[in-house]
Motif scaffolding. Sequence first.
Motif, short mmCIF file in Angstrom:
data_model
loop_
_atom_site.label_atom_id
_atom_site.label_comp_id
_atom_site.label_asym_id
_atom_site.label_seq_id
_atom_site.Cartn_x
_atom_site.Cartn_y
_atom_site.Cartn_z
N THR A 6 46.66 50.20 46.12
CA THR A 6 46.39 49.00 45.87
C THR A 6 47.05 48.79 44.36
O THR A 6 46.90 49.65 43.58
N GLY A 8 48.61 46.27 41.29
CA GLY A 8 48.86 45.03 40.49
C GLY A 8 49.67 45.19 39.35
O GLY A 8 49.65 46.14 38.66
N LEU A 9 50.72 44.33 39.20
CA LEU A 9 51.64 44.52 37.97
C LEU A 9 51.37 43.38 36.89
O LEU A 9 51.05 42.17 37.12
N GLU A 10 51.68 44.07 35.71
CA GLU A 10 51.80 43.22 34.54
C GLU A 10 53.33 43.30 33.83
O GLU A 10 53.73 44.49 33.61
N ARG A 116 48.98 35.72 39.41
CA ARG A 116 47.87 34.96 38.69
C ARG A 116 48.30 33.82 37.76
O ARG A 116 47.74 32.94 37.57
N VAL A 151 51.40 38.21 35.28
CA VAL A 151 50.22 39.07 35.99
C VAL A 151 50.17 38.74 37.44
O VAL A 151 49.88 37.49 37.84
N THR A 152 50.19 39.73 38.38
CA THR A 152 50.26 39.38 39.62
C THR A 152 48.78 39.80 40.11
O THR A 152 47.80 40.52 39.27
N GLU A 153 48.39 39.21 41.43
CA GLU A 153 47.12 39.72 42.03
C GLU A 153 47.43 41.09 42.54
O GLU A 153 48.63 41.65 42.80
N PRO A 154 46.26 41.94 42.71
CA PRO A 154 46.56 43.24 43.32
C PRO A 154 46.85 43.08 44.94
O PRO A 154 46.01 43.62 45.71
N ASN A 193 48.79 48.72 37.58
CA ASN A 193 47.60 48.90 37.79
C ASN A 193 47.22 49.60 39.06
O ASN A 193 47.81 48.85 39.99
N SER A 195 45.07 51.69 42.11
CA SER A 195 43.84 52.15 42.73
C SER A 195 43.83 52.63 44.19
O SER A 195 45.02 52.33 44.89
N LEU A 202 37.77 47.27 46.41
CA LEU A 202 39.21 47.95 45.60
C LEU A 202 38.69 49.13 44.88
O LEU A 202 37.20 49.11 44.27
N GLY A 203 39.15 50.11 44.97
CA GLY A 203 38.79 51.49 44.02
C GLY A 203 38.87 51.09 42.43
O GLY A 203 39.63 50.07 42.03
N LYS A 205 40.70 51.14 39.02
CA LYS A 205 42.16 51.14 38.62
C LYS A 205 42.44 51.73 37.34
O LYS A 205 41.68 51.99 36.61
N GLN A 240 38.32 54.86 34.92
CA GLN A 240 39.30 53.78 34.41
C GLN A 240 39.79 54.03 32.85
O GLN A 240 39.28 53.97 31.95
N LYS A 258 40.25 52.39 28.56
CA LYS A 258 40.50 50.82 28.88
C LYS A 258 39.72 50.07 28.05
O LYS A 258 38.30 50.09 28.04
P1 ADP Z 1 41.20 43.80 33.50
O1 ADP Z 1 40.38 42.81 33.47
O2 ADP Z 1 40.89 45.23 33.39
O3 ADP Z 1 42.48 43.38 32.41
P2 ADP Z 1 42.31 42.30 35.60
O4 ADP Z 1 41.47 41.75 36.81
O5 ADP Z 1 42.74 41.16 34.58
O6 ADP Z 1 41.93 43.65 34.89
O7 ADP Z 1 43.72 42.70 36.08
C1 ADP Z 1 44.92 43.18 35.63
C2 ADP Z 1 45.89 43.66 36.72
O8 ADP Z 1 45.17 44.80 37.38
C3 ADP Z 1 46.36 42.41 37.61
O9 ADP Z 1 47.66 42.79 37.87
C4 ADP Z 1 45.56 42.97 38.51
O10 ADP Z 1 46.17 42.46 39.83
C5 ADP Z 1 45.35 44.21 38.77
N1 ADP Z 1 44.06 44.81 39.37
C6 ADP Z 1 42.98 44.40 39.21
N2 ADP Z 1 41.99 45.25 39.78
C7 ADP Z 1 42.82 46.13 40.41
C8 ADP Z 1 42.43 47.17 41.43
N3 ADP Z 1 41.22 47.53 41.89
N4 ADP Z 1 43.60 48.12 41.71
C9 ADP Z 1 44.68 47.91 41.50
N5 ADP Z 1 45.04 46.82 40.76
C10 ADP Z 1 44.19 45.87 40.01
#
Ligand code: ADP
Length: 480
Positions: A6, A8-10, A116, A151-154, A193, A195, A202-203, A205, A240, A258
């Motif tokens: 999985t 997710g991109l920033e 997001r 910021v994308t969703e995962p 991100n 996982s 989800l695992g 990340k 993490q 983190k």
């Molecule tokens: P954080 O609070 O640690 O910053 P967020 O929920 O704000 O985490 O997510 C930051 C980025 O990580 C987003 O792009 C999201 O899609 C991605 N993300 C969140 N959880 C996971 C996961 N379990 N695996 C991969 N990407 C994830």
Amino acid sequence: MDYQPTIGLEVHVELNTKSKMFCACSNDPNEKKPNVNVCPVCLGHPGVLPVINKEAIRKTIKTGLSLNCQIPEHSKFDRKNYFYPDLPKGYQISQLYMPLCKDGFLGVDGRKIRIREVHLEEDTGKLIHPEDADYSLVDFNRAGVPLMELVTEPDITSAEGARKFAQNLQLILRYLSVSAADMEKGQMRVEANVSASKDKKLGTKVEIKNLNSFRAVERGIDYEIERQRELLDSGEEVLQETRGWDDIKSKTVSQREKEEAHDYRYFPEPDLPPLYNSKQLVEEIKAEIPELPQQKRERFKKEYQPDEKNIEVFVQNKDFGEYFEKVISELPPNLPRENLFKLTKLASNYLITDLQGLLKGASVAGLDFLITPENFAEFITLTYEKKISSKMAKILLTEMFKTGADPSHIIKEKELVQITDEAEIEKIVKEVISKNPKVVEDYKKGKETAIQYLIGQVMAESRGKASPQLVKEILTKVLT
Ligand code: ADP
Ligand code: ZN
Ligand code: MG
């Protein structure tokens, strides 16, 4: 069952505004001299007040709208506190609670990747660590440059998918002219991100930084997926953390554990007023959005029908696509659709294989490009009507490229006209026949390929100007 990755991109994008985010300093990514585009505001001197760059707001909203986002009427800036030598104020002005854009998506290979939010913040300065020195240097030219963060969703499930998302995004940013978005120059920076998990949950990340090219995005994520798989397979846990991609060693290296949002002591930025983004403003910005890559892809397919590979060249290279459309608009009017499609196919082939060859990969923009769309359209029409052979067409095009002269002029000057006078061709045919009795005999005995040799001789004799079709017809006629 295997582990499902999985991602997710920033993505951070430096906007190409004239001035910085909160001061009048020039935003010039090409400035080589350090610390020239600075002032008390972006150097964080006490007592100064920031002023919001309206253009940066508009460009962010424009991007958000192009990514199908909602634009809430109310938005504001927040203060993110941390200490680092490239951050002179000791805090970064960013947006945590009320971003400018939210809940969008971007299609990648027919799948929607949810976005997001897209928010606005300011960039930091740059640290320089001279080799073998016991000190570091800092350049604040970049400090306070408008930085848009998406910021994308995962929702991404492979390294390739992540790379494609970033490439699609870059193209949109370029169509919108909000940023040059060059990854190598750090104008677009992707953090991934990653996982892995065997079930719906989800695992843990890991965030990967330092992905400085599309290739690095794909390789870095692939490496990380593999690393996590091996850990999980041997019963270990994924920690993490933030890891950095080392492109030379081809691996990710742990950087730090983190931090959480509360580590930054976020609070509403007291020096800036909240933002009110009226429906009218949003509509105004919406009206400025040009045709985007996906719309263009679909329209080109419907209107011109060149093959998909050619369409993609025109979509990826906006200027080239625009040039193609100008050429098409100069083609003879009122053509039946059938002919139009044939002409556009011819035009796209000549533009892409021959012209791009001449341009040596450079684009038509910015070059002193001499061939006008009118002349190119005339060239295509001549080829289509078979007034010139494909061999002559190449000579003609090269000449047009060099001089910018119009095709009819060059044809006259270089005597490129095709010989279509049957009597004239027959005369050459008879000469060639009388000079090659052996080959003629072979042909008459049934050796089909012998005629190819004779055609070649006639073409050579005419210095490539005889119409090959007529040569073949007349030769066959005379020989039987
Ligand atoms: P954080 O609070 O640690 O910053 P967020 O929920 O704000 O985490 O997510 C930051 C980025 O990580 C987003 O792009 C999201 O899609 C991605 N993300 C969140 N959880 C996971 C996961 N379990 N695996 C991969 N990407 C994830
Ligand atoms: Zn400044
Ligand atoms: Mg977060």
